[in-house]
Design a protein around this motif. Structure first.
Motif, PDB file in Angstrom:
ATOM      1  N   GLU A   1      -1.837   0.035  19.393  1.00 23.93           N
ATOM      2  CA  GLU A   1      -2.292  -1.640  18.866  1.00 23.93           C
ATOM      3  C   GLU A   1      -2.932  -1.138  17.491  1.00 23.93           C
ATOM      4  N   GLU A   2      -4.023  -0.359  17.416  1.00 21.69           N
ATOM      5  CA  GLU A   2      -4.612  -0.176  16.310  1.00 21.69           C
ATOM      6  C   GLU A   2      -3.858   0.361  14.965  1.00 21.69           C
ATOM      7  N   LYS A   3      -2.648   0.890  15.352  1.00 22.47           N
ATOM      8  CA  LYS A   3      -1.874   1.405  14.491  1.00 22.47           C
ATOM      9  C   LYS A   3      -0.752   0.367  13.835  1.00 22.47           C
TER      10      LYS A   3
ATOM     11  N   LYS B   1      -4.163   1.278  23.219  1.00 22.56           N
ATOM     12  CA  LYS B   1      -5.112   0.931  22.297  1.00 22.56           C
ATOM     13  C   LYS B   1      -4.749   1.574  20.802  1.00 22.56           C
ATOM     14  N   GLU B   2      -4.508   2.732  20.838  1.00 25.65           N
ATOM     15  CA  GLU B   2      -4.195   3.800  19.622  1.00 25.65           C
ATOM     16  C   GLU B   2      -3.048   3.279  19.124  1.00 25.65           C
TER      17      GLU B   2
ATOM     18  N   VAL C   1      -7.156   3.558   9.967  1.00 22.88           N
ATOM     19  CA  VAL C   1      -7.955   2.881  11.049  1.00 22.88           C
ATOM     20  C   VAL C   1      -8.977   4.012  11.364  1.00 22.88           C
TER      21      VAL C   1
ATOM     22  N   ALA D   1      -2.968  -1.997  11.552  1.00 21.02           N
ATOM     23  CA  ALA D   1      -3.271  -1.469  10.246  1.00 21.02           C
ATOM     24  C   ALA D   1      -2.056  -1.600   9.434  1.00 21.02           C
TER      25      ALA D   1
END
Length: 80
Positions: A57-59, A54-55, A77, A62
């Protein structure tokens, strides 16, 4: 043998150990108490892998791209 805290593991470390845990459980040749411990360890490792994915994917989400499709910067993020 002391087990590494999953919260301190990289994604790759957690995934490798999770694969070992699953293989042991699938063989079915461990005692019930050990199976329960392995299952609990596997759940913690899976949670770590999910969090690291998840981390990542968020990076990736962004990253903003310019008109040519090259990264021009990142947006912060929330929560990271």
């Amino acid at each position: 043998m002391t087990e590494t805290n999953p919260d301190e593991m990289t994604f790759e470390q957690a995934m490798a150990e999770l694969e070992q845990v699953v293989a042991q459980l699938e063989r079915g040749d461990v005692a019930l108490d050990e199976s329960i411990s392995l299952y609990e360890r596997g759940a913690k490792l899976r949670k770590r892998c999910d969090a690291k994915l998840k981390e990542a994917e968020e990076k990736v989400a962004a990253i903003t791209l310019d008109a040519e499709g090259t990264p021009k910067g990142t947006k912060p993020v929330e929560g990271l």
